[in-house]
Motif scaffolding. Structure first.
Motif, PDB file in Angstrom:
ATOM      1  N   VAL A 111       0.876  -1.174   0.000  1.00 55.39           N
ATOM      2  CA  VAL A 111       0.000   0.000   0.000  1.00 55.39           C
ATOM      3  C   VAL A 111       0.912   1.221   0.000  1.00 55.39           C
ATOM      4  N   CYS A 112       0.340   2.371  -0.281  1.00 59.64           N
ATOM      5  CA  CYS A 112       1.023   3.627   0.023  1.00 59.64           C
ATOM      6  C   CYS A 112      -0.007   4.423   0.799  1.00 59.64           C
ATOM      7  N   THR A 113       0.203   4.524   2.092  1.00 57.13           N
ATOM      8  CA  THR A 113      -0.824   5.142   2.938  1.00 57.13           C
ATOM      9  C   THR A 113      -0.942   6.641   2.682  1.00 57.13           C
ATOM     10  N   LEU A 114       0.155   7.262   2.263  1.00 59.27           N
ATOM     11  CA  LEU A 114       0.113   8.721   2.105  1.00 59.27           C
ATOM     12  C   LEU A 114      -0.399   9.160   0.736  1.00 59.27           C
ATOM     13  N   CYS A 115      -0.017   8.450  -0.313  1.00 62.06           N
ATOM     14  CA  CYS A 115      -0.488   8.863  -1.648  1.00 62.06           C
ATOM     15  C   CYS A 115      -0.672   7.617  -2.508  1.00 62.06           C
ATOM     16  N   TRP A 129      -8.489   1.788  -7.287  1.00 60.20           N
ATOM     17  CA  TRP A 129      -8.745   1.465  -5.881  1.00 60.20           C
ATOM     18  C   TRP A 129      -7.489   1.607  -5.027  1.00 60.20           C
ATOM     19  N   TYR A 130      -6.308   1.383  -5.626  1.00 57.36           N
ATOM     20  CA  TYR A 130      -5.057   1.515  -4.877  1.00 57.36           C
ATOM     21  C   TYR A 130      -4.846   2.974  -4.454  1.00 57.36           C
ATOM     22  N   LYS A 131      -5.382   3.898  -5.282  1.00 58.77           N
ATOM     23  CA  LYS A 131      -5.207   5.325  -5.013  1.00 58.77           C
ATOM     24  C   LYS A 131      -6.300   5.861  -4.095  1.00 58.77           C
ATOM     25  N   GLY A 132      -7.343   5.091  -3.899  1.00 57.99           N
ATOM     26  CA  GLY A 132      -8.508   5.586  -3.158  1.00 57.99           C
ATOM     27  C   GLY A 132      -8.282   5.590  -1.651  1.00 57.99           C
ATOM     28  N   PRO A 133      -8.968   6.513  -0.953  1.00 56.57           N
ATOM     29  CA  PRO A 133      -8.790   6.616   0.501  1.00 56.57           C
ATOM     30  C   PRO A 133      -9.204   5.354   1.253  1.00 56.57           C
TER      31      PRO A 133
ATOM     32  N   ASP B  78     -10.431   8.297  -9.493  1.00 58.00           N
ATOM     33  CA  ASP B  78      -9.504   8.857 -10.472  1.00 58.00           C
ATOM     34  C   ASP B  78      -9.670  10.363 -10.620  1.00 58.00           C
ATOM     35  N   LEU B  79     -10.923  10.809 -10.677  1.00 58.67           N
ATOM     36  CA  LEU B  79     -11.167  12.245 -10.869  1.00 58.67           C
ATOM     37  C   LEU B  79     -10.605  13.029  -9.689  1.00 58.67           C
ATOM     38  N   GLN B  80     -10.885  12.547  -8.489  1.00 60.66           N
ATOM     39  CA  GLN B  80     -10.380  13.231  -7.300  1.00 60.66           C
ATOM     40  C   GLN B  80      -8.850  13.174  -7.235  1.00 60.66           C
ATOM     41  N   TYR B  81      -8.336  11.999  -7.565  1.00 59.33           N
ATOM     42  CA  TYR B  81      -6.888  11.793  -7.485  1.00 59.33           C
ATOM     43  C   TYR B  81      -6.138  12.720  -8.445  1.00 59.33           C
ATOM     44  N   PHE B  82      -6.631  12.825  -9.672  1.00 59.69           N
ATOM     45  CA  PHE B  82      -5.913  13.672 -10.626  1.00 59.69           C
ATOM     46  C   PHE B  82      -6.184  15.157 -10.389  1.00 59.69           C
ATOM     47  N   ASP B  83      -7.302  15.499  -9.773  1.00 58.41           N
ATOM     48  CA  ASP B  83      -7.487  16.885  -9.311  1.00 58.41           C
ATOM     49  C   ASP B  83      -6.354  17.232  -8.337  1.00 58.41           C
ATOM     50  N   CYS B  84      -6.043  16.271  -7.474  1.00 57.22           N
ATOM     51  CA  CYS B  84      -4.968  16.473  -6.501  1.00 57.22           C
ATOM     52  C   CYS B  84      -3.612  16.587  -7.203  1.00 57.22           C
ATOM     53  N   TRP B  85      -3.408  15.750  -8.241  1.00 59.32           N
ATOM     54  CA  TRP B  85      -2.156  15.835  -9.020  1.00 59.32           C
ATOM     55  C   TRP B  85      -2.004  17.225  -9.617  1.00 59.32           C
ATOM     56  N   LEU B  86      -3.079  17.731 -10.183  1.00 56.96           N
ATOM     57  CA  LEU B  86      -3.032  19.037 -10.833  1.00 56.96           C
ATOM     58  C   LEU B  86      -2.703  20.129  -9.814  1.00 56.96           C
ATOM     59  N   ALA B  87      -3.395  20.105  -8.673  1.00 56.53           N
ATOM     60  CA  ALA B  87      -3.133  21.126  -7.649  1.00 56.53           C
ATOM     61  C   ALA B  87      -1.690  21.027  -7.170  1.00 56.53           C
ATOM     62  N   ALA B  88      -1.220  19.792  -6.953  1.00 57.08           N
ATOM     63  CA  ALA B  88       0.156  19.602  -6.469  1.00 57.08           C
ATOM     64  C   ALA B  88       1.168  20.039  -7.527  1.00 57.08           C
TER      65      ALA B  88
END
Lengths: 204, 127
Positions: A111-115, A129-133, B78-88
């Motif tokens: 896992v990567c707990t932070l990102c 899903w790996y990226k999801g909280p 994915d949408l939330q994750y890449f929104d975060c990528w863009l902001a970062a």
């Protein structure tokens, strides 16, 4: 008013470039090019590289090699970075690799707990899903329960070891070789290795 | 008492807390996901920005959004994750003093203006 009518009303179909994140990304990209920070050709080649050259098939061939060559397996577990690089799988987010072996006593999961740190050269880009909280927080707190939800029911006698990837080190799981696969060659073995098996959310 | 049914129902509830899983999901769901990913990776490859600097900002952005454990679809993740990528990405470029906020606003105006000019010329050509 239908969507089609609406488009006629405005005179055109909205191009996503006109708004939101797509527009902002394009602005950043154009600024980076104008300032000489990136070469447009390099941008294209990077995307092509990740689409064609990386992916879980690379990791599967590493696993199959380890299953059939004990010397390579020892090297892989001792120095994952060098052993994986020797097969030509180098690249960003694969500079420092550690491979952890599933055994009858221990099941590993990453896992990567932070990102979403993930070994791109051997597993490609991470699944959603790996990226999801949900996965990132729960797999550490209640690994057995999460693995059960993935369809993996482990014996209570088997230890579950969770490995938290960081910017400095990426993990990959070496699954156990399934029984009754003695007659398979390296290519056939690689074909049965799954991405989730190398993350540890499935057995092979 | 029907234990299997109870287990099945608990399992259904449990499964709903994780996003749908697929080995065949697309590499990038939207074109701009690929573009922002590529931009960051290229800038890191060419040592214009340090990965650590970007990653630390990504962690902060993800934490801001991680306020609920509500189930999400793959697309929502994915949408939330890449929104975060863009902001970062934008914050990292600013922090490394490679661009400033005014540059981005000005460039967005230029792009919008260009798009409108192209559209207008197409409308004139068609009329």
């Amino acid at each position: 008013m239908s969507d089609q009518d609406n488009d006629h009303f405005h005179g055109h179909v909205h191009d996503p470039i006109e708004e939101g994140a797509a527009l902002r990304v394009r602005a950043l990209e154009e600024l980076a090019i104008a300032k000489g920070l990136v070469d447009p050709a390099a941008l294209e080649s990077v995307i092509e590289y990740y689409e064609r050259e990386t992916g879980p098939r690379n990791g599967a061939s590493v696993v199959a090699h380890a299953w059939t060559d004990p010397t390579f397996k020892d090297w892989l577990l001792r120095d994952g970075t060098a052993a994986i690089h020797s097969m030509g799988f180098k690249g960003y987010q694969g500079e420092h690799m550690r491979v952890v072996e599933n055994t009858p006593d221990v099941h590993n999961v990453i896992v990567c707990t932070l990102c979403s740190c993930y070994p791109w050269p051997v597993l490609g880009l991470p699944p959603a899903w790996y990226k999801g909280p949900a996965y990132r927080s729960r797999i550490v707190r209640e690994p057995r329960k999460v693995l059960t939800e993935f369809g993996l029911n482990l014996s209570k006698h088997r230890k579950v070891q969770v490995w938290d990837s960081t910017a400095e080190i990426r993990f990959m799981v070496l699954p156990q070789r399934p029984e009754n696969t003695d007659g398979l060659n390296v290519e056939e073995l690689a074909a049965i290795v799954t991405r989730d098996g190398m993350i540890g959310t499935a057995s092979v | 008492m029907n234990t299997p049914k109870v287990s099945d129902s608990i399992r259904c509830i449990a499964e709903a807390t994780l996003p749908r899983r697929s080995e065949t999901e697309p590499l990038f769901r939207k074109d701009w996901h690929a573009r922002v990913f590529t931009l960051v990776v290229t800038l890191v490859h060419t040592q214009k920005i340090p990965w650590k600097s970007f990653q630390e900002r990504l962690v902060v952005e993800l934490a801001k959004h991680q306020t609920s454990m509500a189930p999400q679809t793959d697309e929502e993740v994915d949408l939330q994750y890449f929104d975060c990528w863009l902001a970062a990405a934008e914050e990292t470029l600013r922090a490394e003093e490679l661009i400033n906020a005014e540059d981005v606003i000005a460039q967005i105006k230029v792009i919008k203006q260009t798009v409108h000019e192209i559209r207008d010329s197409q409308l004139i050509a068609r009329s």
